[in-house]
Each structure stands twice: as structure tokens, then as C-alpha cells.
Motif scaffolding. Sequence first.
Motif, mmCIF file in Angstrom:
data_model
loop_
_atom_site.group_PDB
_atom_site.id
_atom_site.type_symbol
_atom_site.label_atom_id
_atom_site.label_comp_id
_atom_site.label_asym_id
_atom_site.label_seq_id
_atom_site.Cartn_x
_atom_site.Cartn_y
_atom_site.Cartn_z
ATOM 1 N N GLN A 232 0.823 -1.204 0.000
ATOM 2 C CA GLN A 232 0.000 0.000 0.000
ATOM 3 C C GLN A 232 0.863 1.263 0.000
ATOM 4 N N ALA A 233 0.339 2.305 -0.628
ATOM 5 C CA ALA A 233 0.988 3.611 -0.519
ATOM 6 C C ALA A 233 0.762 4.143 0.895
ATOM 7 N N TYR A 234 1.700 4.919 1.385
ATOM 8 C CA TYR A 234 1.619 5.405 2.764
ATOM 9 C C TYR A 234 0.317 6.150 3.018
ATOM 10 N N HIS A 235 -0.113 6.975 2.068
ATOM 11 C CA HIS A 235 -1.321 7.790 2.309
ATOM 12 C C HIS A 235 -2.597 6.951 2.351
ATOM 13 N N ASP A 236 -2.513 5.677 1.957
ATOM 14 C CA ASP A 236 -3.689 4.805 2.026
ATOM 15 C C ASP A 236 -3.773 4.021 3.341
ATOM 16 N N LEU A 237 -2.748 4.121 4.170
ATOM 17 C CA LEU A 237 -2.744 3.396 5.443
ATOM 18 C C LEU A 237 -3.680 4.091 6.435
ATOM 19 N N LYS A 238 -4.547 3.348 7.084
ATOM 20 C CA LYS A 238 -5.524 3.916 8.009
ATOM 21 C C LYS A 238 -4.865 4.438 9.285
ATOM 22 N N GLN A 239 -4.025 3.624 9.873
ATOM 23 C CA GLN A 239 -3.265 4.022 11.069
ATOM 24 C C GLN A 239 -1.799 3.725 10.775
ATOM 25 N N PRO A 240 -1.148 4.642 10.086
ATOM 26 C CA PRO A 240 0.190 4.358 9.540
ATOM 27 C C PRO A 240 1.239 3.954 10.570
ATOM 28 N N LEU A 241 1.163 4.495 11.797
ATOM 29 C CA LEU A 241 2.180 4.149 12.789
ATOM 30 C C LEU A 241 2.125 2.684 13.201
ATOM 31 N N ARG A 242 1.004 2.026 12.934
ATOM 32 C CA ARG A 242 0.893 0.602 13.245
ATOM 33 C C ARG A 242 1.510 -0.261 12.144
ATOM 34 N N THR A 243 1.783 0.350 10.988
ATOM 35 C CA THR A 243 2.367 -0.386 9.861
ATOM 36 C C THR A 243 3.831 -0.042 9.650
ATOM 37 N N VAL A 244 4.147 1.253 9.745
ATOM 38 C CA VAL A 244 5.513 1.694 9.464
ATOM 39 C C VAL A 244 5.953 2.722 10.500
ATOM 40 N N GLY A 245 7.171 2.577 10.973
ATOM 41 C CA GLY A 245 7.773 3.545 11.886
ATOM 42 C C GLY A 245 9.005 4.136 11.236
ATOM 43 N N ALA A 246 9.285 5.407 11.500
ATOM 44 C CA ALA A 246 10.408 6.054 10.829
ATOM 45 C C ALA A 246 11.095 7.053 11.739
ATOM 46 N N LEU A 247 12.391 7.179 11.543
ATOM 47 C CA LEU A 247 13.192 8.220 12.184
ATOM 48 C C LEU A 247 13.991 8.890 11.079
ATOM 49 N N LEU A 248 13.530 10.055 10.652
ATOM 50 C CA LEU A 248 14.217 10.807 9.606
ATOM 51 C C LEU A 248 14.924 12.036 10.155
#
Length: 315
Positions: free
Chosen positions: A63-79
Motif C-alpha cells: 500500500q501507498a503510505y497515504h492509504d494506510l488507516k493508522q500508519p504508525l501501526r504499519t511503518v515507523g520512521a526516524l528521519l
Amino acid sequence: MIEVRGLTKTFGPTKAVDDLTFTVKPGIVTGFLGPNGAGKSTTMRMILGLDRPTSGTALIDGQAYHDLKQPLRTVGALLDAKWVHPNRSAKAHLQWMAASNGIPSSRVDEVLRLVGLTEVAGKKAGGFSLGMSQRLGLAGALLGDPKVLLFDEPVNGLDPEGIVWIRKFMQRLAAEGRTVLVSSHLLSEMALTAEHLVVIGRGRLISDTTVKEFVDRSSESTVRVRSPQLDALRSVLTSHGLTVREDGHAASAAAALVVLDSTTDAIGQIAGSNGIVLHELASQQGSLEDAFMKLTGDDVQYHAAGVEEVMGGAL
């Protein structure tokens, strides 16, 4: 899993990312390498939906990031470790992140403990050192217990103990079956952390392979040999068609030769059959840094002047 397909990003006439395609698989740490200006951060931002691609796609578990309902439950990031309101405490910062994605507040205390910030949870993030900010960023990335993690220069500001800690931490996350993509300029550390590498230069893919294959293919394997009969040894080795050079790192009292594209067995056989005594015979494998510099040298965007040039030839 992260899937990047034909990803391109232009800023005016400049192509920051150029038709980039690669896959980051779960279960291993994948290193994302490239010279300054190669497009690593821009690529990560497009994966996370922070920059819109000019063309191509970046998918996280399909899925594209903007399609994730609760994105923090799928992907975590430190930029960006300093992306925190300076007047918020570490705990308050994580609490609003948790609330935005329906994550139980109890998880905040868990991740603070995981990254070693429990004792400073109530302190304002604006007073944190860079190393502490990195740990807080890690806590935010882990908040939703995601299966996919992206880290951009996560060891910046950490002391040696912290660097070892984060290396083992990322390897443990990968061992749990998570997808881990990490960029870093500390190549010696990346050699110890990652199993796979995606290397880019000027926005284009240069290599997508294991660390071992990258080093073996792109660096120079040599044999160092030391003998009290060095001139005779040099002569006999060159007569066998081998390329031999002086070991520039050897002291005069321990002069040695470096032989390219050969093995210790072959050199030992040649020396023995010619009655030449050897005091040292050792294979030398190239490093990740050597391989990286060799493969990306033409893609470095910003070159520093040499010492002699800076000093006006005074040296």
C-alpha cells in the motif's frame, strides 16, 4: 516489505531520484548507502508520503503510505531526530503520537523503557542532546509496533556504547521478521549491522546485493608478503605475471610486498620452489569502505579540496 518501482523525483531541472527500483525484504537489516546528494533522504521521504514522486511508486506492504488507516501501526520512521516540539516532554510527545493512531497510552511507557529514556520522560525535548533525541525518535518509530521501519542516520550523536546498542537493536528488530531499512555514512558500522545493501549515486541504483557480494565484487583482494629476500621475491613473482607493489603501510624495518589477484597458496608455492624464505604471508580482503569509494567515486556530487590545495602548497 518495501517496494520501490521506477521512482523519480525532480526539483526543477535537477533529478534527485532517477528511475529507482529496489525491494527491501523482511528479516534482515538493509543498508541504504550513497554519497552526499545521492537521493537517499528524498527516497525515504517519498516512501513515507512526505514528498510526491514525479513518477513511479513506493509501497509499504503493498500500500501507498497515504492509504494506510493508522500508519504508525504499519511503518515507523526516524528521519529527523530534532522533529519534536521543544517545549513538550518526551512522554507528552509520544502520547499525542499514540492518540493520533489509536495506540494505547501504556505503549508510551514501554517504548521509553526500550530506548532507555524512562528517567527523562518528563523533561522537555528541547533540552535533549542529539543522542537523546535519536533515542526519542526511535521510541516514536516503535510506538505502533510496526512491521516496517526506516531509519535515516540513526547513530548520529550517539556515543560508542549507544552505537553498539542501536546496532544490536536493529538486528533484533529484523530477527523478529520486521523490514528494516537504514541509511548511514558510518560505513564501518554498516558493515557490522547490515546483511544487504542498496547503493545509489546521483539518484540512480548502483548496486542491490549482499554486503559480502558487494565487497567481494567491488574491492581489491590482495596478499601481503614479507621476506628477508624481498628483491628476489619481487623478481620471481613478477616473472610469473603477478602484479606486485610496495606495501605503503609497512615500516622500513618490516618492508613488505602487496600482491594483487593471487592467493597465499599460490605465492607460498612460488616462494618455496625458489628457495625464498617468508616471514609473513597473509590475505587481505577489501573493506566495505574501500568497495563503496571505488564504486561510487564517479557519483560524488561534492568533492573536498586536498590538504595541499587548501594550504596553498605550503605543505
